[in-house]
Design an enzyme around this catalytic site. Structure first.
Site, PDB file in Angstrom:
ATOM      1  N   GLU A 187       0.832  -1.200   0.000  1.00 54.52           N
ATOM      2  CA  GLU A 187       0.000   0.000   0.000  1.00 54.52           C
ATOM      3  C   GLU A 187       0.870   1.255   0.000  1.00 54.52           C
ATOM      4  O   GLU A 187       0.493   2.282  -0.550  1.00 54.52           O
ATOM      5  CB  GLU A 187      -0.936  -0.002   1.209  1.00 54.52           C
ATOM      6  CG  GLU A 187      -2.054   1.025   1.105  1.00 54.52           C
ATOM      7  CD  GLU A 187      -3.120   0.819   2.162  1.00 54.52           C
ATOM      8  OE1 GLU A 187      -3.362   1.754   2.950  1.00 54.52           O
ATOM      9  OE2 GLU A 187      -3.705  -0.272   2.205  1.00 54.52           O
ATOM     10  N   HIS A 202       7.991 -27.215   1.481  1.00 55.86           N
ATOM     11  CA  HIS A 202       7.298 -28.307   0.813  1.00 55.86           C
ATOM     12  C   HIS A 202       6.191 -27.780  -0.086  1.00 55.86           C
ATOM     13  O   HIS A 202       5.432 -28.567  -0.649  1.00 55.86           O
ATOM     14  CB  HIS A 202       6.720 -29.262   1.859  1.00 55.86           C
ATOM     15  CG  HIS A 202       7.755 -29.799   2.796  1.00 55.86           C
ATOM     16  ND1 HIS A 202       8.577 -30.858   2.483  1.00 55.86           N
ATOM     17  CD2 HIS A 202       8.130 -29.396   4.035  1.00 55.86           C
ATOM     18  CE1 HIS A 202       9.395 -31.099   3.500  1.00 55.86           C
ATOM     19  NE2 HIS A 202       9.150 -30.222   4.449  1.00 55.86           N
ATOM     20  N   LYS A 217     -12.888   1.827  -3.082  1.00 61.09           N
ATOM     21  CA  LYS A 217     -14.058   2.072  -2.247  1.00 61.09           C
ATOM     22  C   LYS A 217     -15.151   2.772  -3.049  1.00 61.09           C
ATOM     23  O   LYS A 217     -16.342   2.453  -2.915  1.00 61.09           O
ATOM     24  CB  LYS A 217     -13.667   2.922  -1.039  1.00 61.09           C
ATOM     25  CG  LYS A 217     -12.769   2.210  -0.029  1.00 61.09           C
ATOM     26  CD  LYS A 217     -12.418   3.126   1.120  1.00 61.09           C
ATOM     27  CE  LYS A 217     -11.500   2.442   2.130  1.00 61.09           C
ATOM     28  NZ  LYS A 217     -11.137   3.350   3.242  1.00 61.09           N
TER      29      LYS A 217
END
Length: 545
Positions: free
Chosen positions: A334, A363, A469
């Site tokens: 950000e 793994h 937003k």
């Protein structure tokens, strides 16, 4: 490639690195309990000399920032998260007093809760904490809670960190019959963040089902005069704590945002602040090889070419630090993911961050790290102390413990990556305690700020977040028009195209997404019918209620 997009002093990929290179570039501060090895980043012998003017300029910018200079000219806003652990650095006496008073209030309030001087409506005491927040209002507290928490904590902690109804239900189920003994900490600077608002309303309904009030079980961390501040006052919240406009969400863990949940959990916020304060002091050094934040920023610059050419893979070899990669994703991405530089030129900057924990993920994806696309650099995080001394030692092989295996896997993976020409950084701390957690937070906050200065971007605003937003609200506004269109059809089924037309939009795809979601939740009252042999796009819709 343009000259200004090359990495100064970039060296080839040696198969074996000489010990002198490790020795000469190893940072160690015994008072902090911190080691940093950047020697396996492929900078050339002249890299630090070439970059010296730029890193000194970045350090000067950081000093000005701490002194109160404007960090966001477009907002006229300062950035002062460094003052949170050193209030005496605040440029005005009123700011210093506000920080000190807030920290004292946090400690006092937590003590009152633990001593049952602050109590819930019916239960004898509060035994759980539920943090309602999102982004920086949740990631920091979650990381700290996971890193430092134990079953013996003064209060067990839970989170609403999304607007996912099923996720909310799972958390409420985990709290179970203890909801009446749960203290909610609702965190939103503006109070208008929809995910947090939604979580608060869901929680209010859950309390109401028990015949309880939200206000008697809640505190707010918010901006003065915000929507949440007004709501908390109206509904009689137990307390309100400040969020200041000069503290961004992703750098708010050492404000009331993170300190209040940690104090309620029973963690030492004094030690956490002290670790950050001591790290800030070390990372102000103008001697680059004695400044771990500057070393990190320069290592990132070398590895990425200063243009985000490679991703950052974080591998903490300690279960307690598993959430650190998620915390750093927000802090780094950000802050650094910006389309424009500070002169308004398009640069599309950023460093992608991903990771989990070692050795588990050896793994999972180390195969690609060693043999696949070379588009990353690794940050290993090592913790020297295997376990609490009181736990004793168990040898799983003669002379070998589980901790020895963990250390061996770290060293083996680091060596294997170097042999494949892959770059890495290794950060080592003595142990995971409150002081060390504060140290990690402060170290990476400053490294991010210095790197942003090196590449000429503003680390402290987030226009892309605000755009997202706004787009989300546009979808919800269109949903209201879709429902109105269905309601106005007098029970007649409408095709996708007819719904879009009635809603007054040409954005048929978004209408399709809205209708598909509504129809998948029968309680929303939208019925969907697909003709036999037809495709989803041939479906018709009507209100079923």
């Amino acid at each position: 490639m343009d000259q200004d997009r090359r990495t100064p002093g970039r060296g080839p990929a040696p198969a074996v690195l000489p010990f002198d290179r490790f020795r000469d570039h190893l940072f160690h501060d015994p008072s902090l309990g911190l080691w940093l090895d950047v020697s396996r980043i492929r900078f050339g012998s002249d890299f630090f000399t070439t970059m010296e003017p730029r890193i000194q300029a970045a350090l000067a910018e950081m000093a000005a920032l701490e002194g109160g200079s404007i960090a966001n000219p477009d907002e006229g806003r300062r950035v002062g998260h460094y003052w949170l652990r050193a209030p005496e650095l605040a440029p005005e006496a009123a700011l210093r007093a506000a920080i000190e008073e807030t920290n004292a209030r946090i400690l006092s309030f937590a003590a009152d809760v633990h001593a049952a001087r602050v109590r819930p409506e019916r239960a004898a005491r509060f035994s759980r904490v539920l943090v309602v927040g999102i982004g920086g209002s949740a990631l920091g507290p979650q990381f700290v809670a996971s890193a430092l928490g134990t079953p013996a904590d003064r209060m067990q902690i839970h989170f609403f960190d999304n607007t996912d109804p099923d996720g909310i239900d799972r958390t409420l189920d985990a709290i179970g019959d203890d909801l009446g003994a749960t203290l909610a900490v609702i965190i939103s600077k503006s109070g208008g963040t929809k995910e947090t608002r939604n979580g608060m309303l869901e929680l209010e309904a859950a309390y109401r089902r028990l015949g309880l009030s939200l206000g008697a079980h809640a505190v707010a961390v918010t901006g003065e005069g915000s929507e949440l501040d007004r709501y908390a006052t109206k509904h009689g919240f137990l307390a309100r704590f400040p969020m200041w406009d000069w503290v961004g969400g992703r750098t708010s863990e050492l404000s009331a945002v993170g300190l209040l949940p940690a104090a309620l959990q029973g963690l030492s916020i004094v030690e956490m602040l002290q670790g950050a304060r001591e790290t800030d002091e070390v990372t102000r050094s103008k001697e680059v090889l004695r400044n771990p934040a500057a070393l990190l920023a320069l290592a990132w610059y070398s590895a990425t070419g200063g243009v985000g050419r490679k991703d950052m893979v974080l591998l903490p070899y300690k279960d307690r630090l598993e959430l650190f990669s998620r915390y750093l994703q927000q802090l780094v991405m950000e802050s650094l993911g910006k389309r424009l530089d500070r002169q308004g030129k398009e640069v599309f900057q950023g460093i992608a961050v991903y990771g989990n924990k070692g050795s588990t993920d050896q793994h999972a994806y180390v195969q690609q790290l060693r043999d696949g696309l070379d588009n990353f650099f690794v940050t290993f995080i090592e913790v020297l102390r295997d376990r609490a001394p009181s736990r004793g030692v168990l040898e799983v092989d003669p002379g070998v413990t589980t901790g020895d295996y963990l250390d061996g896997f770290l060293q083996g993976t680091r060596k294997a990556l170097t042999e494949s020409g892959r770059e890495s950084i290794t950060l080592t701390i003595d142990t995971v305690d409150a002081r060390a957690v504060g140290m990690l937070i402060a170290l990476y906050e400053r490294a991010v700020g210095l790197y942003a200065s090196l590449v000429g971007i503003n680390a402290y605003h987030q226009p892309g977040v605000e755009a997202g937003k706004k787009a989300a609200q546009e979808v919800l506004d269109l949903q209201a028009k879709v429902l109105a269109a269905l309601g106005a059809s007098a029970g007649r089924a409408l095709s996708l195209a007819e719904v879009a037309k009635a809603a007054g939009t040409d954005d048929v795809e978004t209408v399709f997404w809205i209708l598909r979601h509504l129809a998948a939740n029968p309680e929303r009252g939208v019925a969907r019918e697909v003709p036999q042999g037809g495709s989803p796009f041939d479906a018709i819709y009507r209100l079923a209620r």
